[in-house]
Design an enzyme around this catalytic site. Structure first.
Site, PDB file in Angstrom:
ATOM      1  N   ARG A 170       0.813  -1.233   0.000  1.00 36.06           N
ATOM      2  CA  ARG A 170       0.000   0.000   0.000  1.00 36.06           C
ATOM      3  C   ARG A 170       0.847   1.284   0.000  1.00 36.06           C
ATOM      4  O   ARG A 170       0.458   2.298   0.584  1.00 36.06           O
ATOM      5  CB  ARG A 170      -0.956   0.037   1.202  1.00 36.06           C
ATOM      6  CG  ARG A 170      -1.911  -1.135   1.290  1.00 36.06           C
ATOM      7  CD  ARG A 170      -2.936  -1.163   0.156  1.00 36.06           C
ATOM      8  NE  ARG A 170      -3.856  -2.268   0.350  1.00 36.06           N
ATOM      9  CZ  ARG A 170      -3.664  -3.495  -0.153  1.00 36.06           C
ATOM     10  NH1 ARG A 170      -2.616  -3.743  -0.931  1.00 36.06           N
ATOM     11  NH2 ARG A 170      -4.548  -4.439   0.062  1.00 36.06           N
ATOM     12  N   SER A 219     -10.888   0.714   3.390  1.00 35.60           N
ATOM     13  CA  SER A 219     -10.208   0.257   4.612  1.00 35.60           C
ATOM     14  C   SER A 219      -9.407   1.398   5.237  1.00 35.60           C
ATOM     15  O   SER A 219      -8.614   2.038   4.553  1.00 35.60           O
ATOM     16  CB  SER A 219      -9.267  -0.901   4.286  1.00 35.60           C
ATOM     17  OG  SER A 219     -10.032  -1.996   3.864  1.00 35.60           O
ATOM     18  N   GLU A 289      -4.096   3.427   6.877  1.00 33.48           N
ATOM     19  CA  GLU A 289      -3.782   3.422   5.441  1.00 33.48           C
ATOM     20  C   GLU A 289      -4.148   4.798   4.874  1.00 33.48           C
ATOM     21  O   GLU A 289      -3.495   5.341   4.008  1.00 33.48           O
ATOM     22  CB  GLU A 289      -4.627   2.324   4.780  1.00 33.48           C
ATOM     23  CG  GLU A 289      -4.396   2.148   3.306  1.00 33.48           C
ATOM     24  CD  GLU A 289      -5.239   0.997   2.749  1.00 33.48           C
ATOM     25  OE1 GLU A 289      -5.323  -0.070   3.388  1.00 33.48           O
ATOM     26  OE2 GLU A 289      -5.823   1.179   1.666  1.00 33.48           O
TER      27      GLU A 289
HETATM   28  C1  LIG Z   1     -15.248   1.942  -1.129  1.00 32.43           C
HETATM   29  C2  LIG Z   1     -13.747   1.927  -1.186  1.00 32.43           C
HETATM   30  C3  LIG Z   1     -13.068   0.739  -1.370  1.00 32.43           C
HETATM   31  C4  LIG Z   1     -11.665   0.727  -1.443  1.00 32.43           C
HETATM   32  N1  LIG Z   1     -11.044  -0.476  -1.642  1.00 32.43           N
HETATM   33  C5  LIG Z   1      -9.683  -0.497  -1.729  1.00 32.43           C
HETATM   34  C6  LIG Z   1      -9.013  -1.743  -1.949  1.00 32.43           C
HETATM   35  O1  LIG Z   1      -9.615  -2.797  -2.099  1.00 32.43           O
HETATM   36  N2  LIG Z   1      -7.658  -1.713  -2.015  1.00 32.43           N
HETATM   37  C7  LIG Z   1      -6.941  -0.553  -1.868  1.00 32.43           C
HETATM   38  O2  LIG Z   1      -5.694  -0.593  -1.960  1.00 32.43           O
HETATM   39  N3  LIG Z   1      -7.567   0.623  -1.664  1.00 32.43           N
HETATM   40  C8  LIG Z   1      -8.906   0.686  -1.587  1.00 32.43           C
HETATM   41  N4  LIG Z   1      -9.531   1.879  -1.360  1.00 32.43           N
HETATM   42  C9  LIG Z   1      -8.708   3.088  -1.118  1.00 32.43           C
HETATM   43  C10 LIG Z   1      -8.377   3.920  -2.365  1.00 32.43           C
HETATM   44  O3  LIG Z   1      -9.368   3.763  -3.338  1.00 32.43           O
HETATM   45  C11 LIG Z   1      -7.008   3.590  -2.983  1.00 32.43           C
HETATM   46  O4  LIG Z   1      -5.949   3.771  -2.069  1.00 32.43           O
HETATM   47  C12 LIG Z   1      -6.740   4.459  -4.215  1.00 32.43           C
HETATM   48  O5  LIG Z   1      -5.647   3.940  -4.929  1.00 32.43           O
HETATM   49  C13 LIG Z   1      -6.452   5.919  -3.876  1.00 32.43           C
HETATM   50  O6  LIG Z   1      -6.469   6.638  -5.101  1.00 32.43           O
HETATM   51  P1  LIG Z   1      -6.975   8.137  -5.198  1.00 32.43           P
HETATM   52  O7  LIG Z   1      -6.771   8.578  -6.604  1.00 32.43           O
HETATM   53  O8  LIG Z   1      -8.336   8.260  -4.655  1.00 32.43           O
HETATM   54  O9  LIG Z   1      -5.911   8.853  -4.266  1.00 32.43           O
HETATM   55  P2  LIG Z   1      -6.178  10.069  -3.249  1.00 32.43           P
HETATM   56  O10 LIG Z   1      -7.026   9.576  -2.132  1.00 32.43           O
HETATM   57  O11 LIG Z   1      -6.633  11.266  -3.978  1.00 32.43           O
HETATM   58  O12 LIG Z   1      -4.693  10.326  -2.724  1.00 32.43           O
HETATM   59  C14 LIG Z   1      -4.009   9.377  -1.939  1.00 32.43           C
HETATM   60  C15 LIG Z   1      -2.566   9.910  -1.733  1.00 32.43           C
HETATM   61  O13 LIG Z   1      -1.892   9.894  -2.994  1.00 32.43           O
HETATM   62  C16 LIG Z   1      -1.425  11.198  -3.326  1.00 32.43           C
HETATM   63  N5  LIG Z   1      -1.599  11.353  -4.786  1.00 32.43           N
HETATM   64  C17 LIG Z   1      -2.699  11.031  -5.514  1.00 32.43           C
HETATM   65  N6  LIG Z   1      -2.455  11.225  -6.824  1.00 32.43           N
HETATM   66  C18 LIG Z   1      -1.178  11.686  -6.912  1.00 32.43           C
HETATM   67  C19 LIG Z   1      -0.346  12.079  -8.002  1.00 32.43           C
HETATM   68  N7  LIG Z   1      -0.774  12.018  -9.271  1.00 32.43           N
HETATM   69  N8  LIG Z   1       0.927  12.504  -7.743  1.00 32.43           N
HETATM   70  C20 LIG Z   1       1.377  12.558  -6.461  1.00 32.43           C
HETATM   71  N9  LIG Z   1       0.629  12.208  -5.396  1.00 32.43           N
HETATM   72  C21 LIG Z   1      -0.626  11.779  -5.614  1.00 32.43           C
HETATM   73  C22 LIG Z   1      -2.289  12.164  -2.523  1.00 32.43           C
HETATM   74  O14 LIG Z   1      -1.592  13.381  -2.287  1.00 32.43           O
HETATM   75  C23 LIG Z   1      -2.502  11.355  -1.249  1.00 32.43           C
HETATM   76  O15 LIG Z   1      -1.369  11.475  -0.418  1.00 32.43           O
HETATM   77  C24 LIG Z   1     -10.933   1.932  -1.306  1.00 32.43           C
HETATM   78  C25 LIG Z   1     -11.625   3.144  -1.138  1.00 32.43           C
HETATM   79  C26 LIG Z   1     -13.018   3.149  -1.080  1.00 32.43           C
HETATM   80  C27 LIG Z   1     -13.735   4.457  -0.938  1.00 32.43           C
END
Ligand SMILES: Cc1cc2nc3c(=O)[nH]c(=O)nc-3n(C[C@H](O)[C@H](O)[C@H](O)COP(=O)(O)OP(=O)(O)OC[C@H]3O[C@@H](n4cnc5c(N)ncnc54)[C@H](O)[C@@H]3O)c2cc1C
Length: 297
Positions: A170, A219, A289
Site C-alpha cells: 500500500r 479500509s 492506510e
Molecule cells: C469503497 C472503497 C473501497 C476501497 N477499496 C480499496 C481496496 O480494495 N484496495 C486498496 O488498496 N484501496 C482501496 N480503497 C482506497 C483507495 O481507493 C485507494 O488507495 C486508491 O488507490 C487511492 O487513489 P486516489 O486517486 O483516490 O488517491 P487520493 O485519495 O486522492 O490520494 C491518496 C494519496 O496519494 C497522493 N496522490 C494522488 N495522486 C497523486 C499524483 N498524481 N501525484 C502525487 N501524489 C498523488 C495524494 O496526495 C494522497 O497522499 C478503497 C476506497 C473506497 C472508498
C-alpha cells in the site's frame, strides 16, 4: 493565466468520504501546460502544494488545506497501443481506475478483475500501490506499471522506470517530491473470455461485504503482519462505535462510514479510539492506510 484558480474552495465533494474544509487555493488542470501553470503559481506565491487524485484515501481536515490544492480529476485520458503479444496503455494520472477497468474489459484481460470495485485514479493507484486481498493476478497496482512520468515543481517532466521506485504494501516511494503525471501500463494479451462474469461476481461479493451505500474511504487501517485488521477491530466489539456523524461500520469493522453529518474530527476521534482499544485489548499496533491532509491541531 488561462488556468482558473479558485480561492477558499470547499473540498468535501472531491473526497469519497464527502468530508473536508476549504482549500486556500484550488485548481483542476486538464493538461501538462495547465499543471505547469499551477505549479508555477504556487512557486511564485511560495505556497505549499497538495495533490488530490480521486480523493478515495484521504481525510481532509475540517480546517481545510493551506496553500494550493491541485485536483487531478480532469487530467485524464488513456492512449492504447496493441502489439501481437501485449497491450500498452499510457494513462494520465487523473484517469479513473474504472476507465482503466473498461479498457481491460474491452480486451478481455485479467486486470479487469483486479480493478473491479477499486475507486480512485491511476496516480493514486501508483502512490498507494492499491491492492486487493484476493489472490488475483495482478493483486497490486504496481504489478501493472512499467514506468511513470513525474513533473517537478519547475515543470520539467521526467520518466522513472519501475526499478527506480520502491514498491511496498500500500505504498510506493521514489517518485517524491514530484507529481505523478502518467503511468505506462503493460500487460500480456492473454484473453480470458470469462472475465466479465468474474468482474460481476467480484462486484457482488464486495457489495455483500462492504458498506458501499455510505460514504467512506474503504479500509482505514493496514493489515498488520500476520493479522486481519477487520477481525482485530471486530474482536474488540467496536462495530457500530459512533462519534458525531461517523461510525465504525456494523457491516465491515475496517470501514468508518459517514452517516451524513460526519466531520473530519469525528472520523479522527474514532481512528484514535480504535487504535488505542485494539492495542489495549490485543497488544497489536495498527497503522492507518488513509492519509491525513491539511491543518490538524
Ligand atoms: C469503497 C472503497 C473501497 C476501497 N477499496 C480499496 C481496496 O480494495 N484496495 C486498496 O488498496 N484501496 C482501496 N480503497 C482506497 C483507495 O481507493 C485507494 O488507495 C486508491 O488507490 C487511492 O487513489 P486516489 O486517486 O483516490 O488517491 P487520493 O485519495 O486522492 O490520494 C491518496 C494519496 O496519494 C497522493 N496522490 C494522488 N495522486 C497523486 C499524483 N498524481 N501525484 C502525487 N501524489 C498523488 C495524494 O496526495 C494522497 O497522499 C478503497 C476506497 C473506497 C472508498
Amino acid at each position: 493565466m488561462s488556468l482558473n484558480v479558485l480561492q477558499n474552495h470547499n473540498l468535501a465533494e472531491y473526497t469519497s468520504w464527502l468530508i473536508g474544509g476549504n482549500a486556500d487555493y484550488f485548481c483542476l488542470p486538464s493538461n501538462y501546460d495547465e499543471l505547469r501553470e499551477a505549479l508555477k503559481f504556487a512557486k511564485e506565491k511560495n505556497l505549499k502544494t497538495t495533490i488530490l487524485g480521486g480523493g478515495s484515501n484521504v481525510l481532509i481536515s475540517d480546517g481545510g488545506i493551506e496553500g494550493l490544492t491541485i485536483g487531478l480529476k480532469k487530467f485524464s485520458g488513456i492512449s492504447t497501443d496493441i502489439s501481437s503479444d501485449k497491450i500498452t496503455l499510457d494513462c494520465l494520472a487523473g484517469t479513473s481506475k474504472s476507465e482503466l477497468l473498461k479498457t481491460f474489459l474491452k480486451h478481455q484481460l485479467a486486470p479487469a478483475l483486479f480493478l473491479a470495485g477499486l475507486p480512485g485514479d491511476v496516480g493514486g493507484g501508483v502512490v498507494m500501490n492499491a491492492g486487493v486481498a484476493e489472490m488475483f493476478q495482478p493483486r497490486e497496482f504496481m504489478e501493472l506499471v512499467e514506468s511513470i512520468e513525474v513533473m517537478t515543481a519547475e515543470g520539467e517532466v521526467r520518466t522513472l522506470n519501475k526499478s527506480d521506485l520502491k514498491v511496498a504494501y500500500r505504498h510506493t516511494d521514489g517518485w517524491q517530491p514530484h507529481t505523478v503525471v502518467k503511468a505506462k501500463i503493460v500487460w500480456p494479451l492473454q484473453k480470458d473470455p470469462d472475465v466479465l462474469n468474474k468482474v460481476r461476481e467480484a462486484n457482488k461479493v464486495r457489495l455483500s461485504k462492504q458498506p458501499l451505500d455510505k460514504p467512506s474511504c474503504g479500509s482505514v487501517f493496514k493489515n498488520p503482519e500476520g493479522h486481519k485488521v477487520a477481525q482485530l477491530i471486530d474482536s474488540c466489539g467496536l462495530k457500530g462505535y459512533t462519534v458525531g456523524g461517523a461510525q465504525v461500520s456494523p457491516k465491515h469493522a475496517n470501514f468508518i462510514v459517514n452517516l451524513g453529518t460526519a466531520t473530519a474530527q469525528d472520523v479522527w476521534s474514532i481512528i484514535t479510539h480504535v487504535k488505542a482499544t485494539v492495542k489495549e485489548k490485543t497488544g497489536v499496533d495498527i497503522q492507518t492506510e488513509v492519509i491525513r491532509m491539511g491543518r490538524w491541531g
